[in-house]
Design a protein around this motif. Sequence first.
Motif, PDB file in Angstrom:
ATOM      1  N   THR A  72       0.830  -1.207   0.000  1.00  0.00           N
ATOM      2  CA  THR A  72       0.000   0.000   0.000  1.00  0.00           C
ATOM      3  C   THR A  72       0.861   1.252   0.000  1.00  0.00           C
ATOM      4  OG1 THR A  72      -1.785  -1.136   1.197  1.00  0.00           O
ATOM      5  CG2 THR A  72      -1.782   1.273   1.266  1.00  0.00           C
ATOM      6  N   LEU A  73       1.944   1.239   0.770  1.00  0.00           N
ATOM      7  CA  LEU A  73       2.869   2.376   0.790  1.00  0.00           C
ATOM      8  C   LEU A  73       3.401   2.665  -0.607  1.00  0.00           C
ATOM      9  CD1 LEU A  73       5.016   1.685   4.002  1.00  0.00           C
ATOM     10  CD2 LEU A  73       3.346   3.509   3.682  1.00  0.00           C
ATOM     11  N   ARG A  74       3.845   1.613  -1.277  1.00  0.00           N
ATOM     12  CA  ARG A  74       4.391   1.800  -2.630  1.00  0.00           C
ATOM     13  C   ARG A  74       3.335   2.387  -3.560  1.00  0.00           C
ATOM     14  NH1 ARG A  74       6.975  -3.527  -1.972  1.00  0.00           N
ATOM     15  NH2 ARG A  74       9.194  -3.189  -1.559  1.00  0.00           N
ATOM     16  N   LYS A  75       2.127   1.879  -3.472  1.00  0.00           N
ATOM     17  CA  LYS A  75       1.051   2.344  -4.343  1.00  0.00           C
ATOM     18  C   LYS A  75       0.747   3.817  -4.096  1.00  0.00           C
ATOM     19  CE  LYS A  75      -3.792   1.438  -5.497  1.00  0.00           C
ATOM     20  NZ  LYS A  75      -4.974   0.586  -5.213  1.00  0.00           N
ATOM     21  N   LEU A  76       0.700   4.217  -2.833  1.00  0.00           N
ATOM     22  CA  LEU A  76       0.359   5.597  -2.505  1.00  0.00           C
ATOM     23  C   LEU A  76       1.472   6.566  -2.884  1.00  0.00           C
ATOM     24  CD1 LEU A  76      -1.286   5.112   1.016  1.00  0.00           C
ATOM     25  CD2 LEU A  76      -2.440   5.683  -1.127  1.00  0.00           C
ATOM     26  N   VAL A  77       2.714   6.183  -2.613  1.00  0.00           N
ATOM     27  CA  VAL A  77       3.840   7.090  -2.852  1.00  0.00           C
ATOM     28  C   VAL A  77       4.175   7.185  -4.331  1.00  0.00           C
ATOM     29  CG1 VAL A  77       6.294   7.490  -2.415  1.00  0.00           C
ATOM     30  CG2 VAL A  77       4.793   6.762  -0.548  1.00  0.00           C
ATOM     31  N   ARG A  78       4.261   6.062  -5.000  1.00  0.00           N
ATOM     32  CA  ARG A  78       4.704   6.068  -6.390  1.00  0.00           C
ATOM     33  C   ARG A  78       3.552   6.203  -7.372  1.00  0.00           C
ATOM     34  NH1 ARG A  78       9.151   1.121  -6.019  1.00  0.00           N
ATOM     35  NH2 ARG A  78      10.278   1.933  -4.207  1.00  0.00           N
ATOM     36  N   GLY A  79       2.437   5.569  -7.072  1.00  0.00           N
ATOM     37  CA  GLY A  79       1.309   5.617  -7.995  1.00  0.00           C
ATOM     38  C   GLY A  79       0.455   6.849  -7.817  1.00  0.00           C
ATOM     39  N   ALA A  80       0.030   7.100  -6.564  1.00  0.00           N
ATOM     40  CA  ALA A  80      -0.856   8.235  -6.292  1.00  0.00           C
ATOM     41  C   ALA A  80      -0.095   9.519  -5.960  1.00  0.00           C
ATOM     42  CB  ALA A  80      -1.804   7.889  -5.146  1.00  0.00           C
ATOM     43  N   GLU A  81       1.231   9.412  -5.802  1.00  0.00           N
ATOM     44  CA  GLU A  81       2.077  10.574  -5.501  1.00  0.00           C
ATOM     45  C   GLU A  81       1.620  11.281  -4.230  1.00  0.00           C
ATOM     46  OE1 GLU A  81       2.314  13.078  -8.929  1.00  0.00           O
ATOM     47  OE2 GLU A  81       3.115  11.522 -10.216  1.00  0.00           O
ATOM     48  N   GLN A  82       1.298  10.479  -3.227  1.00  0.00           N
ATOM     49  CA  GLN A  82       0.896  11.034  -1.943  1.00  0.00           C
ATOM     50  C   GLN A  82       2.021  10.867  -0.935  1.00  0.00           C
ATOM     51  OE1 GLN A  82      -2.923   9.426  -0.766  1.00  0.00           O
ATOM     52  NE2 GLN A  82      -3.791   9.767  -2.796  1.00  0.00           N
ATOM     53  N   ARG A  83       1.996  11.711   0.094  1.00  0.00           N
ATOM     54  CA  ARG A  83       2.957  11.595   1.186  1.00  0.00           C
ATOM     55  C   ARG A  83       2.281  10.841   2.319  1.00  0.00           C
ATOM     56  NH1 ARG A  83       5.307  17.762   0.504  1.00  0.00           N
ATOM     57  NH2 ARG A  83       6.656  17.254  -1.258  1.00  0.00           N
ATOM     58  N   VAL A  84       2.985   9.884   2.893  1.00  0.00           N
ATOM     59  CA  VAL A  84       2.351   8.953   3.826  1.00  0.00           C
ATOM     60  C   VAL A  84       2.907   9.098   5.235  1.00  0.00           C
ATOM     61  CG1 VAL A  84       1.855   6.535   4.343  1.00  0.00           C
ATOM     62  CG2 VAL A  84       1.942   7.309   1.963  1.00  0.00           C
ATOM     63  N   VAL A  85       1.991   9.187   6.202  1.00  0.00           N
ATOM     64  CA  VAL A  85       2.318   9.079   7.612  1.00  0.00           C
ATOM     65  C   VAL A  85       1.843   7.708   8.061  1.00  0.00           C
ATOM     66  CG1 VAL A  85       1.894   9.960   9.939  1.00  0.00           C
ATOM     67  CG2 VAL A  85       2.118  11.565   8.024  1.00  0.00           C
ATOM     68  N   LEU A  86       2.768   6.874   8.486  1.00  0.00           N
ATOM     69  CA  LEU A  86       2.439   5.515   8.903  1.00  0.00           C
ATOM     70  C   LEU A  86       2.347   5.474  10.428  1.00  0.00           C
ATOM     71  CD1 LEU A  86       2.066   2.489   8.273  1.00  0.00           C
ATOM     72  CD2 LEU A  86       4.573   2.270   8.338  1.00  0.00           C
ATOM     73  N   VAL A  87       1.185   5.062  10.927  1.00  0.00           N
ATOM     74  CA  VAL A  87       0.967   4.937  12.371  1.00  0.00           C
ATOM     75  C   VAL A  87       0.852   3.449  12.683  1.00  0.00           C
ATOM     76  CG1 VAL A  87      -0.478   5.586  14.328  1.00  0.00           C
ATOM     77  CG2 VAL A  87      -0.252   7.148  12.385  1.00  0.00           C
ATOM     78  N   VAL A  88       1.808   2.927  13.453  1.00  0.00           N
ATOM     79  CA  VAL A  88       1.870   1.480  13.684  1.00  0.00           C
ATOM     80  C   VAL A  88       1.961   1.156  15.169  1.00  0.00           C
ATOM     81  CG1 VAL A  88       2.877   0.836  11.458  1.00  0.00           C
ATOM     82  CG2 VAL A  88       4.374   1.541  13.328  1.00  0.00           C
ATOM     83  N   GLU A  89       1.546  -0.069  15.479  1.00  0.00           N
ATOM     84  CA  GLU A  89       1.644  -0.576  16.856  1.00  0.00           C
ATOM     85  C   GLU A  89       3.056  -1.078  17.140  1.00  0.00           C
ATOM     86  OE1 GLU A  89       0.205  -1.134  20.571  1.00  0.00           O
ATOM     87  OE2 GLU A  89      -1.102  -0.526  18.918  1.00  0.00           O
ATOM     88  N   ARG A  90       3.629  -1.766  16.167  1.00  0.00           N
ATOM     89  CA  ARG A  90       4.970  -2.336  16.329  1.00  0.00           C
ATOM     90  C   ARG A  90       5.620  -2.431  14.956  1.00  0.00           C
ATOM     91  NH1 ARG A  90       1.054  -5.981  16.799  1.00  0.00           N
ATOM     92  NH2 ARG A  90       1.089  -7.839  15.442  1.00  0.00           N
ATOM     93  N   MET A  91       6.967  -2.574  14.962  1.00  0.00           N
ATOM     94  CA  MET A  91       7.688  -2.609  13.687  1.00  0.00           C
ATOM     95  C   MET A  91       9.042  -3.257  13.893  1.00  0.00           C
ATOM     96  SD  MET A  91       8.706   0.594  11.183  1.00  0.00           S
ATOM     97  CE  MET A  91       7.116   0.661  10.380  1.00  0.00           C
ATOM     98  N   ARG A  92       9.345  -4.230  13.053  1.00  0.00           N
ATOM     99  CA  ARG A  92      10.666  -4.856  13.079  1.00  0.00           C
ATOM    100  C   ARG A  92      11.655  -3.981  12.314  1.00  0.00           C
ATOM    101  NH1 ARG A  92       7.553  -9.630  11.798  1.00  0.00           N
ATOM    102  NH2 ARG A  92       8.228  -9.421   9.627  1.00  0.00           N
ATOM    103  N   GLU A  93      12.954  -4.186  12.580  1.00  0.00           N
ATOM    104  CA  GLU A  93      13.969  -3.370  11.923  1.00  0.00           C
ATOM    105  C   GLU A  93      13.924  -3.517  10.408  1.00  0.00           C
ATOM    106  OE1 GLU A  93      17.759  -4.231  13.630  1.00  0.00           O
ATOM    107  OE2 GLU A  93      17.320  -3.207  15.508  1.00  0.00           O
TER     108      GLU A  93
END
Length: 222
Positions: A72-93
């Motif tokens: 989804t990130l790739r689609k929004l940034v490259r396809g829709a040319e949007q800037r993304v703020v990702l809000v997550v509970e947890r994230m691996r390195e």
Amino acid sequence: MSAHRLGRPGAASAAVGRTAVVVRAADPISRAGAEAQLRRDPALELVEEAAAGPGTVSVLLAEQADAAVVATLRKLVRGAEQRVVLVVERMRESELLEAVECGVAAILWRREATAERLGRAVQAAARGDGDLPADLLGRLITQVGRLQRSVQGMPGGVPAGLTEREADVLRLVAEGWDTGEIAARLSYSERTVKNVLHGLTTRLQLRNRAHAVAHAVREGYI
């Protein structure tokens, strides 16, 4: 129409001088909560997904940055040319590095996503500044440093160099300073700092500040 309703498809993406923002979440409760937080900021204009165009800031809510979220990130940034703020509970390195290299502009922990903090991340993304929590930035630097050590001695092209001024600016970005603070520390104007970062990201085809820091650490410049 009530002031609390979202912009309609086909309408202007945001009022003049306001940042268009759309909330994307798998469940309606999370989406409603984030929208309620964002409505507190008069500089933001909430819009529907169908009305979100290039330049819109997308706030993407997720448990973690799994494969579906990265797609989804790739689609929004490259396809829709949007800037993304990702809000997550947890994230691996590994997920952190992949999200940064996909072009995510800002990352927030869900537990820290207050109205003020979320609004600040959206505005930073809209300006192209980027925003990472200090602990995530430290993990990013550690992860990229590990990758750098793992590829030492492998054949490959010579990395594009950084000027002394670019390296100085990126060191302060890595330490979490914003544009105004970097300008004050280096006795530059804010415009100069922005121009340095824009020139660097454009020349090396990097997506944002976080990606620039990752590149600089990977290549051993900071």
